[in-house]
Design a protein around this motif. Structure first.
Motif, PDB file in Angstrom:
ATOM      1  N   GLY A  40      -9.671  -9.507  -4.760  1.00 15.31           N
ATOM      2  CA  GLY A  40      -9.215 -10.698  -3.900  1.00 15.31           C
ATOM      3  C   GLY A  40     -10.419 -10.569  -3.140  1.00 15.31           C
ATOM      4  O   GLY A  40     -11.544 -10.093  -3.232  1.00 15.31           O
ATOM      5  N   VAL A  41     -10.829 -12.036  -1.851  1.00 11.46           N
ATOM      6  CA  VAL A  41     -11.914 -11.929  -1.412  1.00 11.46           C
ATOM      7  C   VAL A  41     -11.008 -11.693  -0.393  1.00 11.46           C
ATOM      8  O   VAL A  41      -9.760 -12.234   0.220  1.00 11.46           O
ATOM      9  CB  VAL A  41     -12.194 -13.161  -1.887  1.00 11.46           C
ATOM     10  CG1 VAL A  41     -13.144 -13.155  -3.079  1.00 11.46           C
ATOM     11  CG2 VAL A  41     -11.573 -14.289  -1.602  1.00 11.46           C
ATOM     12  N   MET A  42     -12.160 -11.692   1.312  1.00  7.83           N
ATOM     13  CA  MET A  42     -11.806 -11.759   2.511  1.00  7.83           C
ATOM     14  C   MET A  42     -12.217 -12.580   3.042  1.00  7.83           C
ATOM     15  O   MET A  42     -14.120 -12.978   2.926  1.00  7.83           O
ATOM     16  CB  MET A  42     -12.264 -10.313   3.156  1.00  7.83           C
ATOM     17  CG  MET A  42     -11.605 -10.386   5.295  1.00  7.83           C
ATOM     18  SD  MET A  42     -10.113  -9.911   5.063  1.00  7.83           S
ATOM     19  CE  MET A  42      -9.463  -8.418   4.388  1.00  7.83           C
ATOM     20  N   SER A  43     -11.624 -13.681   4.234  1.00  5.04           N
ATOM     21  CA  SER A  43     -12.475 -14.745   4.701  1.00  5.04           C
ATOM     22  C   SER A  43     -12.731 -14.864   6.009  1.00  5.04           C
ATOM     23  O   SER A  43     -12.573 -13.391   6.104  1.00  5.04           O
ATOM     24  CB  SER A  43     -11.189 -15.583   4.284  1.00  5.04           C
ATOM     25  OG  SER A  43     -10.653 -15.766   4.763  1.00  5.04           O
ATOM     26  N   ALA A  44     -13.452 -15.619   6.388  1.00  2.44           N
ATOM     27  CA  ALA A  44     -14.130 -14.730   8.051  1.00  2.44           C
ATOM     28  C   ALA A  44     -13.225 -15.497   8.617  1.00  2.44           C
ATOM     29  O   ALA A  44     -13.255 -14.132  10.059  1.00  2.44           O
ATOM     30  CB  ALA A  44     -15.065 -16.099   8.109  1.00  2.44           C
ATOM     31  N   ASP A  45     -12.157 -15.242   8.494  1.00  2.00           N
ATOM     32  CA  ASP A  45     -11.024 -15.656   9.706  1.00  2.00           C
ATOM     33  C   ASP A  45      -9.762 -14.577   9.301  1.00  2.00           C
ATOM     34  O   ASP A  45      -8.725 -14.592  10.523  1.00  2.00           O
ATOM     35  CB  ASP A  45      -9.591 -16.984   9.539  1.00  2.00           C
ATOM     36  CG  ASP A  45      -9.260 -17.108   7.873  1.00  2.00           C
ATOM     37  OD1 ASP A  45      -9.821 -16.183   7.250  1.00  2.00           O
ATOM     38  OD2 ASP A  45      -8.673 -18.161   8.449  1.00  2.00           O
ATOM     39  N   GLY A  46     -10.287 -13.767   8.583  1.00  2.00           N
ATOM     40  CA  GLY A  46      -9.143 -12.616   8.411  1.00  2.00           C
ATOM     41  C   GLY A  46      -8.387 -12.532   7.137  1.00  2.00           C
ATOM     42  O   GLY A  46      -7.366 -11.380   7.308  1.00  2.00           O
ATOM     43  N   TYR A  47      -8.380 -13.871   6.212  1.00  2.76           N
ATOM     44  CA  TYR A  47      -6.924 -13.796   5.801  1.00  2.76           C
ATOM     45  C   TYR A  47      -7.895 -13.474   4.117  1.00  2.76           C
ATOM     46  O   TYR A  47      -8.447 -13.751   3.851  1.00  2.76           O
ATOM     47  CB  TYR A  47      -6.512 -15.119   5.079  1.00  2.76           C
ATOM     48  CG  TYR A  47      -5.696 -15.664   6.707  1.00  2.76           C
ATOM     49  CD1 TYR A  47      -4.632 -16.126   6.637  1.00  2.76           C
ATOM     50  CD2 TYR A  47      -6.318 -15.600   7.848  1.00  2.76           C
ATOM     51  CE1 TYR A  47      -3.935 -16.730   7.816  1.00  2.76           C
ATOM     52  CE2 TYR A  47      -5.907 -15.818   9.208  1.00  2.76           C
ATOM     53  CZ  TYR A  47      -4.315 -16.459   8.354  1.00  2.76           C
ATOM     54  OH  TYR A  47      -2.747 -16.429  10.107  1.00  2.76           O
ATOM     55  N   ILE A  48      -7.116 -12.744   3.504  1.00  2.11           N
ATOM     56  CA  ILE A  48      -6.423 -12.040   2.395  1.00  2.11           C
ATOM     57  C   ILE A  48      -6.711 -13.491   0.978  1.00  2.11           C
ATOM     58  O   ILE A  48      -5.592 -14.390   1.297  1.00  2.11           O
ATOM     59  CB  ILE A  48      -6.225 -10.853   1.497  1.00  2.11           C
ATOM     60  CG1 ILE A  48      -4.976 -10.991   1.423  1.00  2.11           C
ATOM     61  CG2 ILE A  48      -6.852  -9.841   2.492  1.00  2.11           C
ATOM     62  CD1 ILE A  48      -4.618  -9.005   0.855  1.00  2.11           C
ATOM     63  N   LYS A  49      -7.061 -13.199  -0.121  1.00  2.25           N
ATOM     64  CA  LYS A  49      -7.038 -14.144  -0.854  1.00  2.25           C
ATOM     65  C   LYS A  49      -6.815 -13.728  -2.405  1.00  2.25           C
ATOM     66  O   LYS A  49      -8.239 -12.684  -2.710  1.00  2.25           O
ATOM     67  CB  LYS A  49      -7.876 -15.845  -1.420  1.00  2.25           C
ATOM     68  CG  LYS A  49      -7.146 -16.190  -2.453  1.00  2.25           C
ATOM     69  CD  LYS A  49      -7.729 -17.740  -1.924  1.00  2.25           C
ATOM     70  CE  LYS A  49      -7.539 -18.852  -3.369  1.00  2.25           C
ATOM     71  NZ  LYS A  49      -6.197 -18.700  -3.441  1.00  2.25           N
ATOM     72  N   ILE A  50      -5.676 -13.612  -3.311  1.00  2.00           N
ATOM     73  CA  ILE A  50      -5.897 -13.067  -4.570  1.00  2.00           C
ATOM     74  C   ILE A  50      -7.241 -13.591  -5.451  1.00  2.00           C
ATOM     75  O   ILE A  50      -6.770 -15.158  -5.372  1.00  2.00           O
ATOM     76  CB  ILE A  50      -4.528 -12.950  -5.157  1.00  2.00           C
ATOM     77  CG1 ILE A  50      -3.675 -11.748  -4.791  1.00  2.00           C
ATOM     78  CG2 ILE A  50      -5.106 -12.794  -6.247  1.00  2.00           C
ATOM     79  CD1 ILE A  50      -2.292 -11.892  -5.511  1.00  2.00           C
ATOM     80  N   LYS A  51      -7.630 -12.931  -6.276  1.00  2.00           N
ATOM     81  CA  LYS A  51      -8.383 -13.969  -7.291  1.00  2.00           C
ATOM     82  C   LYS A  51      -8.076 -13.620  -8.352  1.00  2.00           C
ATOM     83  O   LYS A  51      -8.217 -14.499  -9.250  1.00  2.00           O
ATOM     84  CB  LYS A  51     -10.263 -13.564  -6.353  1.00  2.00           C
ATOM     85  CG  LYS A  51     -10.619 -13.903  -5.619  1.00  2.00           C
ATOM     86  CD  LYS A  51     -10.507 -15.453  -5.413  1.00  2.00           C
ATOM     87  CE  LYS A  51     -11.915 -15.822  -6.121  1.00  2.00           C
ATOM     88  NZ  LYS A  51     -11.452 -17.428  -5.988  1.00  2.00           N
ATOM     89  N   ASP A  52      -7.008 -12.669  -8.750  1.00  2.00           N
ATOM     90  CA  ASP A  52      -6.938 -12.182 -10.436  1.00  2.00           C
ATOM     91  C   ASP A  52      -6.594 -10.882 -10.261  1.00  2.00           C
ATOM     92  O   ASP A  52      -7.199  -9.996  -9.757  1.00  2.00           O
ATOM     93  CB  ASP A  52      -8.265 -12.678 -11.116  1.00  2.00           C
ATOM     94  CG  ASP A  52      -7.318 -13.055 -12.649  1.00  2.00           C
ATOM     95  OD1 ASP A  52      -6.228 -13.328 -12.521  1.00  2.00           O
ATOM     96  OD2 ASP A  52      -7.983 -14.423 -12.686  1.00  2.00           O
ATOM     97  N   ARG A  53      -5.419 -10.481 -11.364  1.00  2.00           N
ATOM     98  CA  ARG A  53      -5.396  -9.280 -11.084  1.00  2.00           C
ATOM     99  C   ARG A  53      -7.075  -8.951 -12.003  1.00  2.00           C
ATOM    100  O   ARG A  53      -7.028  -9.402 -12.351  1.00  2.00           O
ATOM    101  CB  ARG A  53      -3.781  -9.093 -12.033  1.00  2.00           C
ATOM    102  CG  ARG A  53      -2.331  -9.618 -11.650  1.00  2.00           C
ATOM    103  CD  ARG A  53      -2.495  -8.044 -10.315  1.00  2.00           C
ATOM    104  NE  ARG A  53      -1.856  -6.973 -11.395  1.00  2.00           N
ATOM    105  CZ  ARG A  53      -1.432  -5.910 -10.638  1.00  2.00           C
ATOM    106  NH1 ARG A  53      -1.685  -6.027  -9.385  1.00  2.00           N
ATOM    107  NH2 ARG A  53      -1.970  -4.799 -11.434  1.00  2.00           N
ATOM    108  N   SER A  54      -7.031  -7.465 -11.740  1.00  2.00           N
ATOM    109  CA  SER A  54      -7.894  -7.073 -12.420  1.00  2.00           C
ATOM    110  C   SER A  54      -8.115  -6.767 -14.305  1.00  2.00           C
ATOM    111  O   SER A  54      -8.753  -7.096 -14.133  1.00  2.00           O
ATOM    112  CB  SER A  54      -8.460  -5.771 -12.638  1.00  2.00           C
ATOM    113  OG  SER A  54      -6.856  -4.563 -12.656  1.00  2.00           O
ATOM    114  N   LYS A  55      -6.964  -6.930 -14.494  1.00  2.00           N
ATOM    115  CA  LYS A  55      -7.186  -7.305 -15.656  1.00  2.00           C
ATOM    116  C   LYS A  55      -6.944  -9.023 -15.706  1.00  2.00           C
ATOM    117  O   LYS A  55      -7.023  -8.874 -17.614  1.00  2.00           O
ATOM    118  CB  LYS A  55      -5.821  -6.459 -16.822  1.00  2.00           C
ATOM    119  CG  LYS A  55      -4.189  -6.854 -16.078  1.00  2.00           C
ATOM    120  CD  LYS A  55      -3.421  -6.588 -17.184  1.00  2.00           C
ATOM    121  CE  LYS A  55      -2.030  -6.869 -16.066  1.00  2.00           C
ATOM    122  NZ  LYS A  55      -1.622  -6.809 -14.554  1.00  2.00           N
ATOM    123  N   ASP A  56      -7.146  -9.841 -15.382  1.00  2.00           N
ATOM    124  CA  ASP A  56      -6.293 -10.787 -15.714  1.00  2.00           C
ATOM    125  C   ASP A  56      -8.013 -12.073 -15.433  1.00  2.00           C
ATOM    126  O   ASP A  56      -8.270 -12.732 -15.352  1.00  2.00           O
ATOM    127  CB  ASP A  56      -5.677 -11.282 -14.856  1.00  2.00           C
ATOM    128  CG  ASP A  56      -4.727 -10.963 -15.302  1.00  2.00           C
ATOM    129  OD1 ASP A  56      -4.134 -10.987 -16.269  1.00  2.00           O
ATOM    130  OD2 ASP A  56      -3.563 -11.058 -14.597  1.00  2.00           O
TER     131      ASP A  56
END
Length: 546
Positions: free
Chosen positions: A425-441
């Motif tokens: 995942g990534v961390m946005s400037a407002d402190g919210y995380i977002k999944i980008k994928d499972r490592s295997k995906d």
């Protein structure tokens, strides 16, 4: 310096172990006459439910069940399953809620690995019960008959005794005890086991109580909610909601099997205020005929978890006056341990903009210590720029004890003082995380990383798409390229090239799927798409364009 320790220790007057079992005791004491369970023609109040759970605990003790003994339950979302979440740990035992969609071999493995001594099993699975008894002769099987399930067959038995007979032999005034230590095990849940044998995740009383309370806080759940069991109770103990509903003295509206029309009927009949489900379930509700929703007065509050919910589904649910809270977690963190907490200024944004914001996994639960995105190699935080990818990790009270009989996996999961989710995942400037994928995906095409979730989100925006999953397919030139598996809405007609062109109009060309395969998607019993099955299909070149 003042001494704040000498003579100021814990004692019976100022300290009690945290446990969700106390929630049902209070519900019965304070709101005993209020309805606790609704199922078919059954209306059972909290006082009676508490008496029945104490009977269950007492009866299990008479069978020789005590601390750290495993009692398994293979039950749909029925009253007995609600009762098991209290009666089993009241006996000091550990509840192992089994996935009712699994095959006999998988269930037998879990029963052996968890060393189950008693199995509560619904009459729907009578044939399996007989097979399990042959493989596990020492296992005591209790037959559970449900008003809406298969009735008893004259002269046929699949267990040693019936559930109601078991309860009749118990003491409704059984003096159960709080756990000696809140770190004591309360539940055992098995992971999906997509690679190798499933792992046994052990929950403690402290975490179960804390996550149940966090559920209330995240939802601002009022007293006496009416909760519909669209989420299987075998899945992370229903995300701890059997205990949450008891803490608020709410109503458990049981549901043996998910059917969209039945869900709308129950919401209308009982004034359902809350429910939880995977994205595929919300999608089925969002795409149901409009006349099914007639007479429903919102707002109805839902929690969505699993894969990131498509923005299109979130927008549709909002239009129906269904308020969705997006939560995120795994079996190892008691289900949800992060939430996409809404901000006041989101209300001024467009429906589509709000949907995009709400599709993020968000921030830590109230009573979870932390969720972040770290480099799994260095354990350093990634930049909060929404771009740098790392692994999402949790720490705090809402984390498992560990994996049963698997020290190596436990140590790996907790390496560096954080629980490693395996989700990128990534961390946005407002402190919210977002999944980008499972490592295997993550799909690596020509050296470029492609998030399958990003492509899926675009596919869900197409008006003909009901469900979609994107995985890698081998490619001689690029190594691998994305391909899409798609279920269409009833009556919809669209060609593969139409969907490819639609993706190219919203994504960089290299991210668009190079092939689209139509047909039903393999799903777990909780509605989660089994992408590993699709990956296997592509590797074996067995996928076909239909």
């Amino acid at each position: 310096m003042a001494d704040f320790d000498t003579g100021l220790g814990r004692n019976a007057a100022n300290y009690a172990a945290l446990t969700p079992l106390d929630f049902i005791a209070r519900a019965a004491e304070v709101y005993g006459a209020r309805t606790a369970i609704v199922h078919g023609g059954l209306r059972q109040d909290w006082a009676d439910t508490y008496r029945r759970t104490r009977r269950l605990a007492s009866a299990l003790r008479k069978l020789g069940i005590g601390k750290n003994d495993t009692v398994s339950a293979m039950l749909p979302n029925t009253p007995a399953m609600v009762e098991a979440h209290f009666g089993v740990p009241m006996a000091g035992a550990v509840l192992n809620a089994l996935n009712i969609r699994l095959d006999t071999e998988s269930i037998a493995f879990m029963l052996r690995h968890g060393e189950a001594k008693v199995l509560l099993i619904d009459s729907e699975f009578a044939a399996m019960a007989r097979q399990l008894k042959e493989q596990l002769p020492a296992l005591k099987i209790v037959e559970v008959y449900d008003e809406l399930g298969p009735p008893p067959v004259a002269g046929e038995r699949f267990g040693e005794l019936k559930y109601e007979t078991l309860l009749a032999g118990g003491d409704e005034n059984f003096a159960w005890q709080l756990p000696a230590d809140e770190w004591d095990a309360i539940a055992l849940n098995y992971t999906s086991g997509t690679t190798g044998d499933p792992k046994g995740v052990v929950y403690h009383h402290r975490g179960a109580a804390i996550n149940a309370i966090s559920n209330i806080l995240e939802w601002d759940m009022p007293k006496h909610p009416v909760y519909l069991w669209t989420l299987p109770m075998f899945h992370c103990n229903g995300w701890c909601f059997p205990w949450t509903v008891a803490a608020r003295a709410g109503v458990n509206v049981c549901l043996r099997k998910f059917e969209p029309k039945l869900v709308f009927d129950l919401i209308r009949e009982h004034g359902v205020s809350h429910y939880c489900a995977a994205p595929i379930v919300h999608a089925a509700l969002a795409n149901a005929p409009e006349n099914w929703r007639e007479g429903i007065r919102g707002p109805v509050r839902g929690m969505v978890a699993g894969a990131p919910p498509p923005a299109a589904v979130l927008a549709k649910m909002e239009a129906m006056d269904f308020e969705l809270a997006h939560v995120y977690g795994l079996t190892e963190v008691y289900g949800p341990a992060a939430v996409c907490a809404e901000q006041d200024d989101w209300a001024a944004k467009s429906v589509d903009e709000r949907a995009v914001l709400k599709s993020r996994q968000g921030v830590r639960y109230h009573l979870q210590s932390g969720v972040t995105v770290l480099s799994p190699e260095t354990m350093a935080p990634v930049r909060a720029d929404g771009e740098e990818i790392g692994e999402i990790m949790f720490r705090g009270n809402i984390c498992m004890k560990g994996y049963l009989k698997n020290d190596k996996a436990t140590q790996e999961a907790f390496a560096g003082g954080w629980f490693h989710t395996g989700d990128l995942g990534v961390m946005s400037a407002d402190g919210y995380i977002k999944i980008k994928d499972r490592s295997k995906d993550i799909i690596i095409s020509g050296g470029e990383n492609i998030s399958s979730v990003e492509v899926e989100d675009v596919l869900y925006r197409h008006p003909s798409v009901l469900a979609a999953a994107v995985v890698a397919q081998p490619d001689e030139k690029w190594g691998e390229t994305p391909c899409a598996f798609v279920e269409l809405k009833e009556g919809a007609q669209v060609q593969a090239q139409d969907l490819i062109d639609f993706c190219r109009s919203h994504l960089a060309a290299f991210k668009a799927p190079k092939a689209v395969y139509f047909g039903p998607l393999p799903k777990t019993s909780t509605g989660k798409i089994q992408k590993f099955e699709l990956r296997k299909r592509m590797k074996s070149n067995s996928a076909i364009d239909v």
